[in-house]
Scaffold this active site. Structure first.
Site, PDB file in Angstrom:
ATOM      1  CB  ILE A   1      -0.464  -0.974  -4.491  1.00  0.00           C
ATOM      2  CG1 ILE A   1       0.035  -1.418  -5.871  1.00  0.00           C
ATOM      3  CG2 ILE A   1      -0.510  -2.176  -3.541  1.00  0.00           C
ATOM      4  CD1 ILE A   1       1.406  -2.106  -5.831  1.00  0.00           C
ATOM      5  CG  ASP A   2      -5.768   0.721   0.108  1.00  0.00           C
ATOM      6  OD1 ASP A   2      -4.998   1.499   0.693  1.00  0.00           O
ATOM      7  OD2 ASP A   2      -6.827   0.307   0.606  1.00  0.00           O
TER       8      ASP A   2
ATOM      9  CD  GLU B   1      -1.071   5.997  -1.604  1.00  0.00           C
ATOM     10  OE1 GLU B   1      -0.681   5.972  -0.424  1.00  0.00           O
ATOM     11  OE2 GLU B   1      -1.457   4.996  -2.228  1.00  0.00           O
TER      12      GLU B   1
ATOM     13  CG  ASP C   1      -4.265   3.515  -2.955  1.00  0.00           C
ATOM     14  OD1 ASP C   1      -3.140   3.216  -3.411  1.00  0.00           O
ATOM     15  OD2 ASP C   1      -4.498   3.596  -1.741  1.00  0.00           O
TER      16      ASP C   1
ATOM     17  CB  THR D   1       2.087  -0.045  -0.466  1.00  0.00           C
ATOM     18  OG1 THR D   1       1.340   0.540  -1.533  1.00  0.00           O
ATOM     19  CG2 THR D   1       3.547  -0.121  -0.876  1.00  0.00           C
TER      20      THR D   1
ATOM     21  CG  ASP E   1      -6.511   5.602   1.927  1.00  0.00           C
ATOM     22  OD1 ASP E   1      -5.618   5.036   1.279  1.00  0.00           O
ATOM     23  OD2 ASP E   1      -6.270   6.462   2.808  1.00  0.00           O
TER      24      ASP E   1
END
Length: 256
Positions: A87-88, A69, A85, A90, A213
């Site tokens: 941290i999906d 990402e 990702d 954030t 995602d």
């Protein structure tokens, strides 16, 4: 197959380690940066996690391609691609809300074959290997058996540019909300997908998503015997998932 098993084992080890660091730094003061919009946040923990995972992949699988990402594409000369990702969720993380996760999908010859989503604050690790089912903390999972939309609990989300672009999912939400038992908004597409896979949610839809995602989560839903629609568009990816009945009902109600 043994190679996939080794990669999956490595991913699980790495996300546990990265998750420990995320928990340690959760609720601590942090510097926030902003990307395409003022509500599109990146933290130093996103960047630390991404660098940690990329370095692990470069060290152990140096020929593999990577798509992340924050830093984009990393070239390689083999048929594998990792979609990450760090941290999906954030915004949740930055606000001290514990629904955030690490999402890693691995593609081989352009087909997703491995998926891992780890939710550190819940201690939940979702995993799937193509053709071998989906698991939560080592136990098999499957989508729900709810058949009537009126009894279904769904999830969805809204894009960062929702204030400026009328293609913002609000019309879909209005069309669906009166027809179902409830709609949830977790703030993480990867977590939403895993909740469908585990039967906690009965369906999910969203538009204008990015590959990082959903790459892992879509495989997890598929391996949990869920139905999937994925349409790649100019503004992002439109997704509908659910069990057979709820997927078919949603497919008539929402559009990307």
């Amino acid at each position: 197959m043994r190679e996939w098993e080794q990669i999956l084992s490595d991913i699980k080890s790495w996300v546990y380690e990265a998750g420990e660091e995320q928990i340690r730094r959760f609720n601590q003061p942090m510097n926030l940066q902003y990307k395409s919009a003022e509500i599109d946040i990146v933290t130093e923990v996103d960047l630390w996690t991404e660098n940690f995972l990329v370095n692990k992949i470069h060290t152990n699988y140096p020929g593999h391609r990577i798509l992340t990402e924050e830093s984009g594409a990393h070239d390689g000369n083999e048929n594998y691609e990792w979609v990450i990702d760090p941290i999906d969720g954030t915004t949740n993380f930055a606000h001290g809300f514990p629904l955030f996760c690490i999402s890693i999908g691995v593609k081989y010859n352009d087909e997703t074959v491995l998926g891992v989503v780890y939710v550190p604050k819940l201690g939940e690790l979702y995993e799937a290997m193509k053709g071998y089912g989906a698991k939560l903390n080592g136990e098999p999972i499957q989508v729900s058996q709810i058949k009537r939309l009126q009894l279904a609990v769904l999830a969805t989300g809204f894009p960062y540019d929702r204030a400026s672009d009328p293609q913002n999912n609000v019309d879909n939400f209005v069309n669906v909300v009166t027809k179902v038992a409830g709609i949830r908004r977790t703030g993480s597409a990867a977590i939403d997908l895993c909740q469908v896979a585990s039967g906690r949610f009965d369906g999910y839809w969203e538009l204008k998503l990015k590959p990082w995602d959903i790459e892992a989560g879509l495989l997890i839903v598929s391996e949990a015997k869920g139905r999937i629609k994925r349409i790649n568009g100019e503004k992002g990816i439109f997704v509908i998932v659910g069990n057979e009945s709820i997927y078919e009902a949603l497919d008539t109600l929402v559009s990307g």
